[in-house]
Write a protein that holds these residues in place. Sequence first.
Motif, mmCIF file in Angstrom:
data_model
loop_
_atom_site.group_PDB
_atom_site.id
_atom_site.type_symbol
_atom_site.label_atom_id
_atom_site.label_comp_id
_atom_site.label_asym_id
_atom_site.label_seq_id
_atom_site.Cartn_x
_atom_site.Cartn_y
_atom_site.Cartn_z
ATOM 1 N N ASP A 164 0.679 -1.450 -0.017
ATOM 2 C CA ASP A 164 0.067 0.260 -0.411
ATOM 3 C C ASP A 164 1.075 1.357 0.103
ATOM 4 N N MET A 165 1.850 1.171 0.806
ATOM 5 C CA MET A 165 2.978 2.183 1.077
ATOM 6 C C MET A 165 3.274 2.241 -0.076
ATOM 7 N N LYS A 166 3.970 1.885 -1.336
ATOM 8 C CA LYS A 166 4.578 1.535 -2.555
ATOM 9 C C LYS A 166 3.331 2.180 -3.204
ATOM 10 N N ILE A 167 1.805 2.238 -3.522
ATOM 11 C CA ILE A 167 1.422 2.831 -4.381
ATOM 12 C C ILE A 167 1.203 3.857 -3.596
ATOM 13 N N TYR A 168 0.962 4.305 -2.806
ATOM 14 C CA TYR A 168 0.549 5.917 -2.349
ATOM 15 C C TYR A 168 2.287 6.943 -2.395
ATOM 16 N N TRP A 169 3.108 6.124 -2.807
ATOM 17 C CA TRP A 169 3.897 6.865 -2.859
ATOM 18 C C TRP A 169 4.485 6.786 -4.468
ATOM 19 N N THR A 170 4.243 6.001 -5.115
ATOM 20 C CA THR A 170 4.426 5.815 -6.711
ATOM 21 C C THR A 170 3.629 6.152 -7.857
ATOM 22 N N GLU A 171 2.358 5.896 -6.805
ATOM 23 C CA GLU A 171 1.230 5.890 -8.441
ATOM 24 C C GLU A 171 0.080 6.758 -8.186
ATOM 25 N N LEU A 172 -0.159 6.851 -6.975
ATOM 26 C CA LEU A 172 -1.229 7.592 -6.509
ATOM 27 C C LEU A 172 -0.291 9.248 -5.821
ATOM 28 N N GLN A 173 0.469 10.310 -6.372
ATOM 29 C CA GLN A 173 1.346 11.511 -6.222
ATOM 30 C C GLN A 173 0.023 12.093 -5.467
ATOM 31 N N SER A 174 -0.861 12.634 -6.235
ATOM 32 C CA SER A 174 -1.311 13.346 -5.170
ATOM 33 C C SER A 174 -1.912 13.116 -3.750
ATOM 34 N N LEU A 175 -2.080 11.819 -3.129
ATOM 35 C CA LEU A 175 -2.390 11.415 -2.577
ATOM 36 C C LEU A 175 -1.271 10.805 -1.024
ATOM 37 N N LYS A 176 0.119 11.147 -2.313
ATOM 38 C CA LYS A 176 1.668 10.606 -1.540
ATOM 39 C C LYS A 176 1.871 10.932 0.635
ATOM 40 N N PHE A 177 1.406 11.920 0.345
ATOM 41 C CA PHE A 177 0.841 12.512 2.168
ATOM 42 C C PHE A 177 0.827 10.873 3.011
ATOM 43 N N VAL A 178 -0.399 10.025 2.377
ATOM 44 C CA VAL A 178 -0.455 8.824 3.311
ATOM 45 C C VAL A 178 0.338 7.578 3.462
ATOM 46 N N SER A 179 1.369 7.819 2.570
ATOM 47 C CA SER A 179 2.598 6.976 2.247
ATOM 48 C C SER A 179 2.908 7.068 3.533
ATOM 49 N N TYR A 180 3.525 8.681 4.351
ATOM 50 C CA TYR A 180 3.915 8.747 5.594
ATOM 51 C C TYR A 180 3.232 7.964 6.809
ATOM 52 N N LEU A 181 1.922 7.705 6.699
ATOM 53 C CA LEU A 181 1.047 7.064 7.736
ATOM 54 C C LEU A 181 1.148 5.685 8.039
ATOM 55 N N PHE A 182 1.484 5.653 6.509
ATOM 56 C CA PHE A 182 2.133 3.913 6.524
ATOM 57 C C PHE A 182 3.855 2.907 7.102
ATOM 58 N N ILE A 183 4.399 4.153 6.736
ATOM 59 C CA ILE A 183 5.532 4.284 7.210
ATOM 60 C C ILE A 183 5.868 4.029 9.234
ATOM 61 N N GLY A 184 4.977 4.968 9.460
ATOM 62 C CA GLY A 184 4.627 4.745 11.271
ATOM 63 C C GLY A 184 4.335 3.644 10.923
ATOM 64 N N LEU A 185 2.732 2.739 10.510
ATOM 65 C CA LEU A 185 2.328 1.940 10.617
ATOM 66 C C LEU A 185 3.264 0.145 11.233
ATOM 67 N N LEU A 186 4.418 0.861 9.865
ATOM 68 C CA LEU A 186 5.239 -0.022 9.843
ATOM 69 C C LEU A 186 6.761 -0.101 10.653
ATOM 70 N N ILE A 187 6.579 1.290 11.924
ATOM 71 C CA ILE A 187 7.333 1.179 12.565
ATOM 72 C C ILE A 187 6.427 0.561 13.237
ATOM 73 N N LEU A 188 5.517 0.656 14.236
ATOM 74 C CA LEU A 188 4.722 0.256 14.810
ATOM 75 C C LEU A 188 4.436 -0.881 14.863
ATOM 76 N N ILE A 189 4.191 -2.006 13.709
ATOM 77 C CA ILE A 189 4.686 -2.888 13.816
ATOM 78 C C ILE A 189 5.474 -3.841 14.123
ATOM 79 N N SER A 190 6.989 -3.101 13.451
ATOM 80 C CA SER A 190 8.086 -3.829 13.684
ATOM 81 C C SER A 190 8.470 -4.142 14.816
ATOM 82 N N VAL A 191 8.150 -3.155 16.229
ATOM 83 C CA VAL A 191 8.081 -2.726 17.201
ATOM 84 C C VAL A 191 7.531 -4.036 17.866
#
Length: 270
Positions: free
Chosen positions: A119-146
């Motif tokens: 999902d992060m990759k889709i928002y980052w590369t294909e949905l440029q208008s919603l690119k900021f949403v990818s930062y939410l997924f980065i936060g979730l990735l960190i949360l799941i990793s911990v």
Amino acid sequence: MEMKGMMGGLYKISEWIMRLFVINITWILCSAPYILLLGPVFTTATESHGIALILSSIVAPFTLFPATAAMFAVARKWVMGETDVPLLRTFFRGYKENYKQSMIGGIVFVLLLGILIADMKIYWTELQSLKFVSYLFIGLLILISVSLINFFSMVVHYHMKTRHLLRNAVLLTIGRPIRTLSTIVMCGVIIFISFSSPKLMFIIPFFSGSLIAVIAFWNFYSIYLKLQLQAEKAAEAAAEAEAEKVKDESGENETQVVLTKGPEGQDSSK
């Protein structure tokens, strides 16, 4: 005879280096299928990265996760003060005892991480208008990793059903933000140092995994001790309240007996 002074300190340091080295190498050997399949991500062209990631993700729950749980089982002994345990015996006992739960948990975490990364990759590369949403997924990735790190700590420390371990690992991560942040920072520093310079790459095969396991379990165990102390205080308070309640009830009963008797102990109603 125990050595003291500078020689004693050097001996203890060399002993800990040996312990961390042995467990880290054993962890890598037991995770070899995953590492070999992941290798093309770092050594080949971009076209083959997707296949390598998929294949390595498939075998991770069956190799990497049980080996990591075994490493955490050794780290648990060290943190709890049992520093002289037999390394390989403790590692493979932890591997065997925690294999099923770590495998099931690994499947769940791999699926979660895979979905989040896609999902992060889709928002980052294909949905440029919603690119900021990818930062939410980065936060979730960190949360799941911990949460994954806490899951390994809980697998080797508690006797629970796997679904309870998964739930509690996430709740612990969310409920203890300061400890979560300290785990991220300390583990992040080790990973950064390991990859910051080719001269420091030796840390990865020799010490990185075992160091992260010790730090992560130490953080978890600090939370565990604090929660245990709070539970004991709550139990003591509840016991004192119950004792006061019983005392008050017995006092009321005695008062009622005195009031229902005359001056010579006869029933006043007669």
